[in-house]
Scaffold this motif. Structure first.
Motif, PDB file in Angstrom:
ATOM      1  N   GLU A  31      21.051  46.494   1.621  1.00  0.00           N
ATOM      2  CA  GLU A  31      22.510  46.394   1.756  1.00  0.00           C
ATOM      3  C   GLU A  31      22.931  44.973   2.143  1.00  0.00           C
ATOM      4  N   ALA A  32      22.262  44.460   3.196  1.00  0.00           N
ATOM      5  CA  ALA A  32      22.593  43.128   3.715  1.00  0.00           C
ATOM      6  C   ALA A  32      22.376  42.069   2.651  1.00  0.00           C
ATOM      7  N   TYR A  33      21.275  42.231   1.905  1.00  0.00           N
ATOM      8  CA  TYR A  33      20.966  41.253   0.856  1.00  0.00           C
ATOM      9  C   TYR A  33      22.087  41.233  -0.161  1.00  0.00           C
ATOM     10  N   LYS A  34      22.495  42.414  -0.527  1.00  0.00           N
ATOM     11  CA  LYS A  34      23.525  42.506  -1.553  1.00  0.00           C
ATOM     12  C   LYS A  34      24.846  41.919  -1.084  1.00  0.00           C
ATOM     13  N   LYS A  35      25.039  41.941   0.264  1.00  0.00           N
ATOM     14  CA  LYS A  35      26.268  41.356   0.804  1.00  0.00           C
ATOM     15  C   LYS A  35      26.140  39.838   0.970  1.00  0.00           C
ATOM     16  N   GLY A  36      24.996  39.285   0.565  1.00  0.00           N
ATOM     17  CA  GLY A  36      24.882  37.820   0.571  1.00  0.00           C
ATOM     18  C   GLY A  36      23.803  37.245   1.468  1.00  0.00           C
ATOM     19  N   LYS A  37      23.104  38.090   2.221  1.00  0.00           N
ATOM     20  CA  LYS A  37      22.066  37.560   3.105  1.00  0.00           C
ATOM     21  C   LYS A  37      20.775  37.324   2.311  1.00  0.00           C
ATOM     22  N   ASN A  61      18.480  35.148   2.305  1.00  0.00           N
ATOM     23  CA  ASN A  61      17.176  34.758   2.855  1.00  0.00           C
ATOM     24  C   ASN A  61      16.304  35.953   3.255  1.00  0.00           C
ATOM     25  N   LEU A  62      16.845  37.153   3.111  1.00  0.00           N
ATOM     26  CA  LEU A  62      16.026  38.345   3.359  1.00  0.00           C
ATOM     27  C   LEU A  62      14.921  38.510   2.318  1.00  0.00           C
ATOM     28  N   ILE A  63      14.988  37.695   1.253  1.00  0.00           N
ATOM     29  CA  ILE A  63      13.946  37.757   0.211  1.00  0.00           C
ATOM     30  C   ILE A  63      12.572  37.568   0.845  1.00  0.00           C
ATOM     31  N   GLY A  64      12.529  36.712   1.866  1.00  0.00           N
ATOM     32  CA  GLY A  64      11.259  36.464   2.585  1.00  0.00           C
ATOM     33  C   GLY A  64      10.743  37.734   3.234  1.00  0.00           C
ATOM     34  N   PHE A  65      11.654  38.482   3.812  1.00  0.00           N
ATOM     35  CA  PHE A  65      11.285  39.740   4.466  1.00  0.00           C
ATOM     36  C   PHE A  65      10.683  40.718   3.449  1.00  0.00           C
ATOM     37  N   PHE A  66      11.371  40.852   2.269  1.00  0.00           N
ATOM     38  CA  PHE A  66      10.864  41.771   1.243  1.00  0.00           C
ATOM     39  C   PHE A  66       9.494  41.323   0.719  1.00  0.00           C
ATOM     40  N   ALA A  78      -0.608  41.288  -4.178  1.00  0.00           N
ATOM     41  CA  ALA A  78       0.503  41.036  -5.094  1.00  0.00           C
ATOM     42  C   ALA A  78       0.594  39.544  -5.376  1.00  0.00           C
ATOM     43  N   GLU A  79       0.699  39.182  -6.627  1.00  0.00           N
ATOM     44  CA  GLU A  79       0.773  37.772  -6.995  1.00  0.00           C
ATOM     45  C   GLU A  79       2.185  37.299  -6.647  1.00  0.00           C
ATOM     46  N   PRO A  80       2.329  36.276  -5.812  1.00  0.00           N
ATOM     47  CA  PRO A  80       3.641  35.935  -5.241  1.00  0.00           C
ATOM     48  C   PRO A  80       4.742  35.672  -6.267  1.00  0.00           C
ATOM     49  N   LYS A  81       4.407  34.933  -7.327  1.00  0.00           N
ATOM     50  CA  LYS A  81       5.457  34.522  -8.251  1.00  0.00           C
ATOM     51  C   LYS A  81       6.073  35.735  -8.985  1.00  0.00           C
ATOM     52  N   SER A  82       5.198  36.578  -9.532  1.00  0.00           N
ATOM     53  CA  SER A  82       5.707  37.761 -10.244  1.00  0.00           C
ATOM     54  C   SER A  82       6.446  38.674  -9.279  1.00  0.00           C
ATOM     55  N   THR A  83       5.931  38.796  -8.043  1.00  0.00           N
ATOM     56  CA  THR A  83       6.565  39.665  -7.059  1.00  0.00           C
ATOM     57  C   THR A  83       7.989  39.213  -6.779  1.00  0.00           C
ATOM     58  N   SER A  84       8.132  37.908  -6.564  1.00  0.00           N
ATOM     59  CA  SER A  84       9.454  37.402  -6.214  1.00  0.00           C
ATOM     60  C   SER A  84      10.429  37.583  -7.383  1.00  0.00           C
ATOM     61  N   THR A  85       9.950  37.357  -8.619  1.00  0.00           N
ATOM     62  CA  THR A  85      10.812  37.558  -9.790  1.00  0.00           C
ATOM     63  C   THR A  85      11.285  39.017  -9.867  1.00  0.00           C
ATOM     64  N   LEU A  86      10.320  39.916  -9.683  1.00  0.00           N
ATOM     65  CA  LEU A  86      10.621  41.337  -9.782  1.00  0.00           C
ATOM     66  C   LEU A  86      11.604  41.771  -8.688  1.00  0.00           C
TER      67      LEU A  86
END
Lengths: 95, 482
Positions: free
Chosen positions: B442-448, B450-455, B467-475
């Protein structure tokens, strides 16, 4: 060059010897005689003569890096005028 | 302007290097440090009448090796001289040294002070012998003499007065220590006195050309003390000159407990060494072939390796410093780099895992039991993205140490450590993570954003790092921004 008493005291110090006055006079006479003899030799022209340092022509007289010929501490200390179990003892002199 | 800033310090060094030969310079006594007093002696080192010195081949070889490494000119005809003085540390009454024809002439060593390169010129290097040790503080009436060190081979390196600060001296001595260790001519151990230096210090007004009287601080075998001594001496001399007094040329002792220098007690003419040729040692004549042979056997030098690692391998300065500090590490690193071009990955592996491991189990890095080939493979697995670096370090490395003969790739397979960019596998984990963390989504969708790091962290945790970092982050982004 002339040997005088100030040179004698310098030599006395360098040789770590203590001479009595009569000894100093005697030595002065001896050294002057020796120098006179050397001066006599200096009359010869030696311009083309290399100084003789080595009495034969040997060179590279060297050895492999191996441990050998050590002496036992007991034997080594045997001739020392003063010693303890482990060390030679000398009068205290700090350089 | 501070008055001290208007002066510069001029320093020249006489560095003594004790050579790592098995036997002494002119006789065959053992040179091992720390033996019982007077057990490494012979009739020659005791100066008994009728004994004759005989040159140690190794001392000559070591001198030539060091000379070549320092770009000196090698003197083809070496003779020796007697330096006469009466002191109980040298029973025969003279030290055998090279006064008239030192084995190495000229030469230089390049040092790096901060970012700046500086060349220190050498005057010469000569061969000589060490003196014995006197102990003054045990017996109130006597000095005790231990002659184990009498006759141990030394090289004396005399520099030009090219140093301008204690820091430069420090850097130079460290470089010298590293060099003699690379060349294996000395252990360079300052605490045991294998490497020590006399510092000739003078000061002059900046801009002056003429050198002033200098003082010689004797026998510095700790760089910390040398720095202190030079700083103290600089101030003392400037203060004297500012008072209009002359600095008297003198030999000084440094007292570490007070941080001060003081003149060694000495009679005026004590320094009359009356050098004359040593007739007991015939000349040592070095052929071109002899020098050429030593040249061919020279290992790569620290400065060459620094250039290779930083220019050819493109490694950062920090890595280069750590890798070249000791020859053993540098050579170990080079062996691995023969099997892979992933230099940075190898450097990380050596610095972060192998070195600490070897320190912990107290072995030299050259004794590390995994082959260079396997370690290259290890680095490639990381660099090719097959195993994540954290998994490689945390799980593959310990497994490899347990089975050093096994290929890292096979171990990775057996432990299923390969990271995955398999979409099905990734998607399953990503979906789980998103479902389990609705608030963060929810928070991410509202603009936060930097939570990408948490996920990412959560996915790594669930996949146990696979998990291979690059593909994970894209997905992740794709799913979150839907």
């Amino acid at each position: 060059m002339k040997i005088n008493q100030s040179l004698i005291s310098k030599l006395e110090h360098l040789a770590r010897l203590e001479l009595s006055n009569s000894e100093k006079e005697e030595i002065q006479k001896d050294l002057n005689n020796i120098l006179q003899m050397v001066e006599k030799m200096n009359e010869l022209n030696t311009d083309d003569v290399e100084p003789l340092v080595y009495i034969n022509e040997q060179q590279n007289v060297w050895r492999e890096d191996k441990i050998a010929n050590q002496v036992d501490r007991k034997d080594a200390l045997r001739n020392a005028p003063d010693k303890n179990e482990q060390f030679f003892k000398v009068p205290k002199v700090i350089k | 302007m501070n008055i001290y800033d208007t002066y510069e310090t001029i320093i020249g060094l006489e560095v003594h290097v004790q050579l790592a030969t098995k036997s002494k310079a002119f006789c065959s006594d053992d040179t091992t440090f720390g033996a019982d007093p007077n057990t490494h002696i012979s009739v020659i080192s005791l100066g008994h009448p009728g004994t004759l010195p005989k040159m140690n081949k190794k001392q000559v070889e070591f001198a030539v090796r060091l000379g070549l490494a320092l770009n000196c000119e090698i003197n083809p005809r070496n003779t020796f001289d007697r330096k006469n003085y009466f002191y109980a540390d040298l029973p025969k009454g003279y030290q055998i040294t090279q006064d008239a024809s030192p084995i190495c002439l000229g030469g230089q060593l390049e040092i790096k002070v901060g970012e700046e390169k500086k060349t220190i010129r050498l005057h010469h290097i000569h061969m000589e012998e060490d003196a014995g040790k006197l102990i003054h503080d045990v017996d109130p009436e006597h000095s005790l003499v231990d002659l184990n060190r009498a006759g141990v081979p030394l090289l004396e390196i005399v520099t030009e007065p090219d140093f301008r600060s204690a820091e430069e001296v420090d850097v130079f001595m460290n470089a010298m220590r590293q060099l003699v260790r690379y060349l294996e001519v000395s252990d360079g151990n300052m605490e045991e006195g294998s490497l020590r230096c006399d510092c000739n210090v003078s000061v002059r007004k900046k801009g002056d050309i003429q050198l002033n009287e200098r003082c010689e601080i004797k026998n510095m075998n700790s760089m910390r003390y040398a720095r202190q001594a030079i700083k103290f001496e600089r101030k003392r001399q400037i203060d004297l000159m500012e008072k209009g007094e002359r600095v008297a040329q003198n030999t000084l002792n440094f007292d570490p407990s007070t941080g001060t220098t003081s003149p060694l007690r000495q009679k005026e003419d004590a320094h009359d060494y009356r050098y004359f040729p040593e007739p007991d040692l015939p000349p040592i004549v070095l052929s071109e072939q002899y020098i050429e042979k030593i040249k061919l056997e020279m290992p790569p030098l620290p400065n060459e390796l620094v250039d290779k690692f930083s220019i050819e391998f493109q490694l950062p300065k920090y890595d280069v410093g750590l890798l070249t500090e000791e020859k053993e590490t540098a050579f170990f690193f080079l062996e691995i780099c023969k099997k892979t071009n992933n230099y940075k990955a190898v450097s990380n592996l050596v610095i972060n895992k192998i070195k600490p491991y070897c320190n912990e189990v107290k072995i030299g890095i050259s004794k590390f039991k995994v082959s260079p080939k396997s370690l290259a493979e290890f680095a490639d697995l990381i660099e090719d993205g097959k195993v994540s670096s954290s998994i490689a370090y945390q799980r593959l490395f310990p497994a490899l140490i347990k089975e050093p003969e096994k290929s890292p790739e096979i171990i990775a397979q057996e432990l299923s450590l390969f990271q995955s960019n398999d979409e099905g596998f990734l998607e399953k984990i990503v979906n789980e993570v998103l479902e389990n963390n609705p608030k963060e989504v929810e928070a991410y969708k509202k603009g936060k954003k930097n939570l990408i790091g948490f996920f990412m962290g959560q996915v790594m945790k669930s996949s146990r790092g696979k998990a291979e970092p690059k593909s994970t982050s894209t997905l992740l982004r794709k799913k979150l921004e839907k």
